[in-house]
Design a protein around this motif. Structure first.
Motif, PDB file in Angstrom:
ATOM      1  N   ASP A 136       0.837  -1.197   0.000  1.00  0.00           N
ATOM      2  CA  ASP A 136       0.000   0.000   0.000  1.00  0.00           C
ATOM      3  C   ASP A 136       0.870   1.245   0.000  1.00  0.00           C
ATOM      4  OD1 ASP A 136       0.747  -0.407   2.786  1.00  0.00           O
ATOM      5  OD2 ASP A 136      -0.734   1.120   3.273  1.00  0.00           O
TER       6      ASP A 136
ATOM      7  N   ARG B 249       2.823   5.751  -4.530  1.00  0.00           N
ATOM      8  CA  ARG B 249       1.833   4.927  -5.237  1.00  0.00           C
ATOM      9  C   ARG B 249       2.363   4.511  -6.593  1.00  0.00           C
ATOM     10  NH1 ARG B 249      -1.884   8.736  -3.373  1.00  0.00           N
ATOM     11  NH2 ARG B 249      -1.840   9.706  -5.429  1.00  0.00           N
TER      12      ARG B 249
ATOM     13  N   ALA C 276      -8.514   2.650  -1.133  1.00  0.00           N
ATOM     14  CA  ALA C 276      -9.130   2.574   0.189  1.00  0.00           C
ATOM     15  C   ALA C 276     -10.280   3.577   0.248  1.00  0.00           C
ATOM     16  CB  ALA C 276      -8.106   2.892   1.264  1.00  0.00           C
TER      17      ALA C 276
ATOM     18  N   ARG D 154      -5.178   6.389  -0.377  1.00  0.00           N
ATOM     19  CA  ARG D 154      -4.383   5.175  -0.142  1.00  0.00           C
ATOM     20  C   ARG D 154      -4.827   4.115  -1.140  1.00  0.00           C
ATOM     21  NH1 ARG D 154      -1.040   3.355   3.450  1.00  0.00           N
ATOM     22  NH2 ARG D 154      -1.476   5.037   4.885  1.00  0.00           N
TER      23      ARG D 154
ATOM     24  N   TRP E 155      -4.100   0.022  -2.489  1.00  0.00           N
ATOM     25  CA  TRP E 155      -3.596  -1.301  -2.108  1.00  0.00           C
ATOM     26  C   TRP E 155      -3.440  -2.169  -3.352  1.00  0.00           C
ATOM     27  CZ3 TRP E 155      -2.528  -2.855   2.843  1.00  0.00           C
ATOM     28  CH2 TRP E 155      -2.948  -2.005   3.871  1.00  0.00           C
TER      29      TRP E 155
ATOM     30  N   VAL F 112      -3.838  -5.644  -4.164  1.00  0.00           N
ATOM     31  CA  VAL F 112      -4.489  -6.740  -3.456  1.00  0.00           C
ATOM     32  C   VAL F 112      -4.277  -8.099  -4.115  1.00  0.00           C
ATOM     33  CG1 VAL F 112      -6.211  -5.254  -2.370  1.00  0.00           C
ATOM     34  CG2 VAL F 112      -6.710  -6.290  -4.575  1.00  0.00           C
TER      35      VAL F 112
END
Length: 141
Positions: free
Chosen positions: A5, A12, A36, A135, A137, A139
């Protein structure tokens, strides 16, 4: 990959580029990035009890030189404008099933990991209208 993250534009984009590289190196089926939920104030002065964390959050998948994302009509207009800024990218397929609200978009994206990462970050900020400090992620890789 050791981190999954990040919440600043530079971090990022580095995370997304690392994820693309890991995806390609591993030969995985796809890579998935999710945003997020936005931060919610402790007190909502409008009295709106709607919980944004319960709403589906934006996601973006990348596999075999193709991005895949779901959009509303407004988001679709924004993604078309964004793709216009990336001459090496093309919208390949738009699918709007009768049973779904919105459109699934497939974009061919033949480029290096950093250019793909830049596009992914801009999708979340410009198409899904996330703040600069959102934020994200990774995944699935």
């Amino acid at each position: 990959m050791t981190r999954f993250d990040a919440d600043t534009p530079t971090e990022r984009r580095k995370l997304f580029a690392d994820a693309v590289t890991a995806h390609r190196t591993r030969g995985s089926a796809f890579l998935t990035i999710e945003a997020a939920p936005p931060e919610t104030p402790a007190f909502d002065p409008d009295g709106d009890d709607e919980d944004e964390e319960d709403e589906p959050q934006p996601w973006l998948q990348f596999a075999e030189k193709t991005f895949n994302l779901d959009t509303t009509d407004d988001e679709l207009d924004r993604v078309k404008g964004l793709v216009d800024e990336f001459p090496e990218f093309r919208i390949e397929d738009l699918e709007s099933p009768d049973t779904a609200e919105g459109t699934n978009v497939r974009i061919s994206a033949r480029s290096d990991a950093n250019r793909l990462a830049d596009f992914a970050d801009r999708v979340f900020q410009e198409v899904y209208e996330r703040e600069a400090d959102y934020r994200a992620w990774v995944v699935a890789v």
